[in-house]
Design a protein around this motif. Structure first.
Motif, short mmCIF file in Angstrom:
data_model
loop_
_atom_site.label_atom_id
_atom_site.label_comp_id
_atom_site.label_asym_id
_atom_site.label_seq_id
_atom_site.Cartn_x
_atom_site.Cartn_y
_atom_site.Cartn_z
N CYS A 257 15.13 -43.73 9.81
CA CYS A 257 15.03 -43.15 8.47
C CYS A 257 13.73 -42.35 8.38
N ASN A 258 13.82 -41.09 8.00
CA ASN A 258 12.61 -40.29 7.88
C ASN A 258 12.09 -40.20 6.44
N ASN A 259 12.77 -40.89 5.49
CA ASN A 259 12.34 -40.92 4.09
C ASN A 259 12.10 -39.54 3.53
N LYS A 260 13.08 -38.66 3.72
CA LYS A 260 13.01 -37.29 3.20
C LYS A 260 14.36 -36.92 2.60
N ALA A 261 14.34 -35.96 1.68
CA ALA A 261 15.55 -35.45 1.04
C ALA A 261 15.57 -33.93 1.15
N CYS A 262 16.74 -33.33 0.95
CA CYS A 262 16.89 -31.89 1.06
C CYS A 262 16.45 -31.18 -0.21
N THR A 263 15.88 -30.02 -0.03
CA THR A 263 15.55 -29.14 -1.13
C THR A 263 15.63 -27.71 -0.62
N GLN A 264 15.87 -26.76 -1.52
CA GLN A 264 15.92 -25.36 -1.12
C GLN A 264 14.57 -24.72 -1.35
N ALA A 265 14.09 -23.98 -0.37
CA ALA A 265 12.81 -23.29 -0.48
C ALA A 265 13.04 -21.81 -0.24
N SER A 266 12.35 -20.99 -0.98
CA SER A 266 12.48 -19.55 -0.85
C SER A 266 11.75 -19.07 0.39
N HIS A 267 12.43 -18.31 1.22
CA HIS A 267 11.85 -17.70 2.41
C HIS A 267 12.11 -16.21 2.33
N GLY A 268 11.33 -15.50 1.59
CA GLY A 268 11.55 -14.07 1.41
C GLY A 268 12.52 -13.82 0.27
N LEU A 269 12.96 -12.59 0.15
CA LEU A 269 13.84 -12.21 -0.96
C LEU A 269 15.32 -12.29 -0.60
N LYS A 270 15.66 -12.49 0.66
CA LYS A 270 17.06 -12.42 1.08
C LYS A 270 17.87 -13.65 0.70
N PHE A 271 17.42 -14.85 1.05
CA PHE A 271 18.21 -16.04 0.81
C PHE A 271 17.30 -17.27 0.80
N LEU A 272 17.87 -18.37 0.37
CA LEU A 272 17.14 -19.63 0.33
C LEU A 272 17.48 -20.45 1.56
N CYS B 297 13.19 -30.27 4.24
CA CYS B 297 13.15 -31.69 3.92
C CYS B 297 11.81 -32.03 3.27
N VAL B 298 11.86 -32.74 2.15
CA VAL B 298 10.64 -33.16 1.45
C VAL B 298 10.65 -34.68 1.29
N ALA B 299 9.49 -35.27 1.04
CA ALA B 299 9.35 -36.72 0.94
C ALA B 299 10.21 -37.30 -0.18
N SER B 300 10.97 -38.34 0.16
CA SER B 300 11.80 -39.06 -0.80
C SER B 300 12.18 -40.39 -0.17
N PRO B 301 11.68 -41.50 -0.71
CA PRO B 301 11.95 -42.80 -0.09
C PRO B 301 13.43 -43.19 -0.15
N GLY B 302 13.91 -43.78 0.95
CA GLY B 302 15.27 -44.30 0.98
C GLY B 302 16.33 -43.31 1.39
N THR B 303 15.97 -42.09 1.74
CA THR B 303 16.95 -41.10 2.17
C THR B 303 16.54 -40.50 3.50
N ASN B 304 17.52 -39.99 4.22
CA ASN B 304 17.30 -39.37 5.52
C ASN B 304 17.80 -37.93 5.43
N CYS B 305 16.97 -36.98 5.82
CA CYS B 305 17.28 -35.56 5.71
C CYS B 305 17.33 -34.93 7.10
N LYS B 306 18.31 -34.03 7.28
CA LYS B 306 18.38 -33.27 8.53
C LYS B 306 18.90 -31.88 8.21
N THR B 307 18.12 -30.86 8.56
CA THR B 307 18.57 -29.48 8.38
C THR B 307 19.33 -29.04 9.61
#
Length: 94
Positions: free
Chosen positions: A53-68, A72-82
């Protein structure tokens, strides 16, 4: 040519072309072998299971103007994988 002959020729041409349609439309068959099942092409995709468990959750971050992109950001009890270079994100509970 008489009308009956033209109709007969059209029917013969249609009957001759009809068996060729599946060969042109269907995808190529997978490689065969002695250990392959007839239903092997119907299998489900592989599941992504987390070993820790990496204790992270998904979130969208802006990378330029084309797309999001997903990150993975810190969140206890969840596992995130991009996956797919951040185009998609998979979350599971720990």
């Amino acid at each position: 040519m008489s009308r009956k002959v033209r109709v007969a020729l059209r029917c013969v041409a249609l009957i001759a072309v009809f068996p060729l349609v599946p060969a042109l439309v269907s995808p190529p068959a997978p490689a065969s072998g002695p250990y392959r099942s007839a239903l092997s092409h119907l299998g489900a995709a592989s599941a992504l299971a987390a070993s820790t468990c990496n204790n992270k959750a998904c979130t969208q971050a802006s990378h330029g103007l084309k797309f999001l992109k997903f990150t993975c950001v810190a969140s206890p009890g969840t596992n995130c994988k991009t996956v797919h270079g951040g185009q998609d994100c998979a979350v599971s509970t720990c």
